[in-house]
Motif scaffolding. Structure first.
Motif, PDB file in Angstrom:
ATOM      1  N   SER A 169       0.812  -1.261   0.243  1.00 25.52           N
ATOM      2  CA  SER A 169       0.016   0.033   0.047  1.00 25.52           C
ATOM      3  C   SER A 169       0.874   1.073  -0.016  1.00 25.52           C
ATOM      4  O   SER A 169       2.062   1.464   0.703  1.00 25.52           O
ATOM      5  N   THR A 170       0.474   2.229  -0.695  1.00 22.85           N
ATOM      6  CA  THR A 170       1.179   3.502  -0.780  1.00 22.85           C
ATOM      7  C   THR A 170       0.050   4.011  -1.865  1.00 22.85           C
ATOM      8  O   THR A 170      -1.305   3.547  -2.244  1.00 22.85           O
ATOM      9  N   PRO A 171      -0.079   5.739  -1.448  1.00 21.06           N
ATOM     10  CA  PRO A 171      -1.207   6.239  -1.638  1.00 21.06           C
ATOM     11  C   PRO A 171      -1.378   6.497  -3.122  1.00 21.06           C
ATOM     12  O   PRO A 171      -2.544   6.847  -3.355  1.00 21.06           O
ATOM     13  N   GLU A 172      -0.355   6.486  -4.013  1.00 23.94           N
ATOM     14  CA  GLU A 172      -0.444   6.389  -5.555  1.00 23.94           C
ATOM     15  C   GLU A 172      -0.924   4.757  -5.643  1.00 23.94           C
ATOM     16  O   GLU A 172      -2.032   4.988  -6.041  1.00 23.94           O
ATOM     17  N   ARG A 173      -0.882   4.259  -5.196  1.00 24.06           N
ATOM     18  CA  ARG A 173      -0.454   2.612  -5.709  1.00 24.06           C
ATOM     19  C   ARG A 173      -2.870   2.591  -4.687  1.00 24.06           C
ATOM     20  O   ARG A 173      -3.590   2.135  -6.120  1.00 24.06           O
ATOM     21  N   ILE A 174      -2.800   2.881  -4.233  1.00 23.57           N
ATOM     22  CA  ILE A 174      -4.535   3.186  -3.184  1.00 23.57           C
ATOM     23  C   ILE A 174      -5.400   3.456  -4.517  1.00 23.57           C
ATOM     24  O   ILE A 174      -6.466   3.469  -4.738  1.00 23.57           O
ATOM     25  N   ARG A 175      -4.425   4.781  -4.719  1.00 26.41           N
ATOM     26  CA  ARG A 175      -5.432   6.389  -5.390  1.00 26.41           C
ATOM     27  C   ARG A 175      -5.946   5.202  -7.203  1.00 26.41           C
ATOM     28  O   ARG A 175      -7.277   4.708  -7.711  1.00 26.41           O
ATOM     29  N   ARG A 176      -4.986   4.188  -7.930  1.00 28.52           N
ATOM     30  CA  ARG A 176      -5.159   3.906  -9.304  1.00 28.52           C
ATOM     31  C   ARG A 176      -5.790   2.730  -8.953  1.00 28.52           C
ATOM     32  O   ARG A 176      -6.755   2.288  -9.389  1.00 28.52           O
ATOM     33  N   SER A 177      -5.526   1.620  -7.518  1.00 24.05           N
ATOM     34  CA  SER A 177      -6.681   0.594  -7.029  1.00 24.05           C
ATOM     35  C   SER A 177      -8.399   1.016  -6.872  1.00 24.05           C
ATOM     36  O   SER A 177      -9.115   0.632  -7.892  1.00 24.05           O
ATOM     37  N   ASP A 178      -7.962   1.937  -6.278  1.00 20.97           N
ATOM     38  CA  ASP A 178     -10.420   2.907  -6.496  1.00 20.97           C
ATOM     39  C   ASP A 178     -10.076   3.088  -8.094  1.00 20.97           C
ATOM     40  O   ASP A 178     -11.709   2.396  -8.729  1.00 20.97           O
ATOM     41  N   VAL A 180      -9.922   1.252 -10.447  1.00 21.34           N
ATOM     42  CA  VAL A 180      -9.416   0.652 -11.227  1.00 21.34           C
ATOM     43  C   VAL A 180     -11.024  -1.259 -10.148  1.00 21.34           C
ATOM     44  O   VAL A 180     -11.575  -1.072 -11.176  1.00 21.34           O
ATOM     45  N   CYS A 181     -10.555  -1.104  -9.140  1.00 21.23           N
ATOM     46  CA  CYS A 181     -11.903  -1.439  -8.335  1.00 21.23           C
ATOM     47  C   CYS A 181     -13.429  -0.896  -8.994  1.00 21.23           C
ATOM     48  O   CYS A 181     -14.272  -1.432  -8.820  1.00 21.23           O
ATOM     49  N   THR A 182     -13.443   0.987  -8.393  1.00 23.91           N
ATOM     50  CA  THR A 182     -14.440   1.147  -9.313  1.00 23.91           C
ATOM     51  C   THR A 182     -15.271   0.706 -11.171  1.00 23.91           C
ATOM     52  O   THR A 182     -16.239   0.366 -11.124  1.00 23.91           O
ATOM     53  N   ALA A 183     -13.849   0.606 -12.214  1.00 24.70           N
ATOM     54  CA  ALA A 183     -14.812   0.159 -12.996  1.00 24.70           C
ATOM     55  C   ALA A 183     -14.622  -0.975 -13.340  1.00 24.70           C
ATOM     56  O   ALA A 183     -15.944  -1.450 -14.140  1.00 24.70           O
ATOM     57  N   LEU A 184     -14.109  -2.095 -12.289  1.00 26.25           N
ATOM     58  CA  LEU A 184     -14.994  -3.589 -12.181  1.00 26.25           C
ATOM     59  C   LEU A 184     -16.192  -3.473 -11.474  1.00 26.25           C
ATOM     60  O   LEU A 184     -17.143  -4.161 -12.613  1.00 26.25           O
ATOM     61  N   GLN A 185     -17.003  -2.170 -10.780  1.00 21.20           N
ATOM     62  CA  GLN A 185     -17.657  -2.394 -10.495  1.00 21.20           C
ATOM     63  C   GLN A 185     -19.089  -2.236 -11.536  1.00 21.20           C
ATOM     64  O   GLN A 185     -19.811  -2.668 -11.765  1.00 21.20           O
ATOM     65  N   ILE A 186     -18.518  -1.171 -12.208  1.00 23.49           N
ATOM     66  CA  ILE A 186     -18.880  -0.656 -13.511  1.00 23.49           C
ATOM     67  C   ILE A 186     -19.199  -1.883 -14.775  1.00 23.49           C
ATOM     68  O   ILE A 186     -20.159  -1.745 -14.425  1.00 23.49           O
ATOM     69  N   GLU A 241     -12.016   4.041 -19.630  1.00 25.29           N
ATOM     70  CA  GLU A 241     -11.117   5.311 -18.963  1.00 25.29           C
ATOM     71  C   GLU A 241     -10.583   5.030 -17.099  1.00 25.29           C
ATOM     72  O   GLU A 241      -9.030   5.573 -17.025  1.00 25.29           O
ATOM     73  N   LEU A 242     -11.442   4.944 -16.440  1.00 19.71           N
ATOM     74  CA  LEU A 242     -11.486   4.299 -15.107  1.00 19.71           C
ATOM     75  C   LEU A 242      -9.977   2.729 -14.560  1.00 19.71           C
ATOM     76  O   LEU A 242      -8.778   2.853 -14.116  1.00 19.71           O
ATOM     77  N   LEU A 243     -10.398   2.451 -16.038  1.00 21.79           N
ATOM     78  CA  LEU A 243      -9.447   1.315 -16.405  1.00 21.79           C
ATOM     79  C   LEU A 243      -8.160   1.807 -16.533  1.00 21.79           C
ATOM     80  O   LEU A 243      -6.777   0.970 -15.883  1.00 21.79           O
ATOM     81  N   SER A 244      -8.329   2.230 -17.661  1.00 25.74           N
ATOM     82  CA  SER A 244      -6.451   2.544 -18.073  1.00 25.74           C
ATOM     83  C   SER A 244      -5.957   4.061 -16.957  1.00 25.74           C
ATOM     84  O   SER A 244      -4.797   3.488 -16.316  1.00 25.74           O
ATOM     85  N   GLU A 245      -6.904   4.698 -16.372  1.00 27.30           N
ATOM     86  CA  GLU A 245      -6.331   5.526 -15.139  1.00 27.30           C
ATOM     87  C   GLU A 245      -5.819   4.229 -14.245  1.00 27.30           C
ATOM     88  O   GLU A 245      -4.503   4.737 -13.379  1.00 27.30           O
ATOM     89  N   GLY A 246      -6.172   3.345 -13.717  1.00 24.87           N
ATOM     90  CA  GLY A 246      -5.154   1.762 -13.358  1.00 24.87           C
ATOM     91  C   GLY A 246      -4.698   1.496 -13.128  1.00 24.87           C
ATOM     92  O   GLY A 246      -3.717   1.347 -12.685  1.00 24.87           O
ATOM     93  N   THR A 247      -4.484   1.564 -13.981  1.00 28.59           N
ATOM     94  CA  THR A 247      -3.656   0.432 -15.222  1.00 28.59           C
ATOM     95  C   THR A 247      -2.178   0.799 -14.455  1.00 28.59           C
ATOM     96  O   THR A 247      -1.194  -0.185 -14.612  1.00 28.59           O
ATOM     97  N   PRO A 248      -1.179   1.739 -14.081  1.00 32.79           N
ATOM     98  CA  PRO A 248       0.405   2.056 -14.046  1.00 32.79           C
ATOM     99  C   PRO A 248      -0.091   1.518 -12.399  1.00 32.79           C
ATOM    100  O   PRO A 248       1.192   0.750 -11.944  1.00 32.79           O
ATOM    101  N   LEU A 249      -1.014   1.459 -11.941  1.00 31.16           N
ATOM    102  CA  LEU A 249      -0.347   0.413 -10.390  1.00 31.16           C
ATOM    103  C   LEU A 249      -0.025  -1.234 -10.744  1.00 31.16           C
ATOM    104  O   LEU A 249       0.808  -1.787 -10.202  1.00 31.16           O
ATOM    105  N   VAL A 250      -0.280  -1.720 -11.866  1.00 34.70           N
ATOM    106  CA  VAL A 250       0.124  -2.760 -12.834  1.00 34.70           C
ATOM    107  C   VAL A 250       2.047  -2.859 -12.607  1.00 34.70           C
ATOM    108  O   VAL A 250       2.850  -3.706 -12.069  1.00 34.70           O
TER     109      VAL A 250
END
Length: 309
Positions: A169-178, A180-186, A241-250
């Protein structure tokens, strides 16, 4: 007499297994075999928790009232979702050291050592309970912002728990993770429009429905007209778009965790691709990605995710 009086330990295991077996139906691998054993056990314990609280909120518990009895309620209380969620939250607090003893439900008992070993906090778990309470009170969302606030409770805690379980966990990873998770829910909401409507829930924002001239009657049709398809395509693009925003987490992690997170992102991409392949007609039933399609998307994520560190 204990709250579980009359329920044999062997039946606990069978009951728990029935909940965990639902992992196979998810859009993404929950705890794949390539992960270290401690991670797999932790992820399955968290999945079991999230699956059970969703089953309570959706009224999908196994018949017979066994979960109610395990939580210290009368079997008839199994149909009172808010009462069940309250009892479930009380049992959750036992995981975190409430004074009246260990957790009563076997899935929560299995969660206790995971919480202890990884120093997990109650907040993500409480968020999932509150999301299911909200499902009992709120069945329509006026704006996209309202839907995002719901996803903050219903989806984002899971990603945060994955990061905590893996010590990343880091603040940046949490932001990216959020993201991805919101995109998965949608994406899941788009797949399940018809099923959700059968529960008297609509997760398509009302302001977007008006914009695309879609009524609730349109969502009850056996197949989607042009307006519904356009609306679903619009929401699917938001999820992409949310998934693209979160992809750098990987790309911010290494080794097997990188592969796991690519599975989450690839699962979301594959689900959205399946929705598009259906012509954005989600009303006949949920469009599901193929295994080949999922693997292709995961490979693309691994190949293209920007690396850091």
């Amino acid at each position: 007499m204990t709250p579980e009086h009359g329920i044999r330990p062997a039946s606990h295991a069978t009951h728990t297994r029935a909940t965990l077996d639902k992992a196979a139906a998810e859009n993404f691998p929950v705890a794949p075999s390539f992960l270290p054993r401690a991670w797999r056990e932790g992820l399955m314990a968290v999945y079991g928790y999230a699956r059970l609280v969703d089953d309570i909120g959706d009224g999908d518990l196994a018949p017979g009232g066994r979960d109610a009895v395990l939580l210290g309620l009368d079997p008839a209380a199994a149909d009172d979702r808010l009462a069940m969620l309250d009892a479930f939250e009380t049992d959750l607090l036992r995981v975190f050291g409430a004074a009246d003893g260990p957790p009563r439900h076997p899935l929560l008992l299995a969660l206790q050592p995971v919480v202890r070993d990884h120093g997990l906090t109650p907040e993500p778990f409480l968020g999932l309970v509150e999301a299911n309470r909200q499902d009992q009170r709120v069945t329509r969302y006026e704006t996209y912002g309202d839907l995002l606030a719901y996803c903050e409770l219903s989806a984002n805690p899971v990603g945060r728990l994955v990061l905590s379980l893996t010590g990343t966990s880091t603040p940046e990873r949490i932001r990216r993770s959020d993201a991805v998770c919101t995109a998965l829910q949608i994406a899941e909401h788009l797949q399940d429009v018809a099923e959700d409507l059968g529960r008297d829930r609509i997760y398509l924002p009302a302001e977007d429905m008006r914009r695309f001239h879609v009524t609730e009657t349109d969502l009850k049709a056996p197949s989607a007209g042009a307006s519904v398809r356009s609306l679903v395509a619009f929401e699917a693009e938001r999820a992409r778009e949310l998934l693209s925003e979160g992809t750098p987490l990987v790309g911010s992690v290494h080794g097997r965790l990188r592969l796991l997170l690519a599975g989450f992102v690839g699962g979301g991409r594959a689900a959205l691709r399946a929705v598009g392949a259906a012509g954005f007609d989600v009303l006949p039933g949920p469009p599901k990605p193929t295994k080949t399609g999922l693997l292709r998307e995961v490979a693309t994520v691994l190949r293209t995710a920007p690396r850091k560190g």
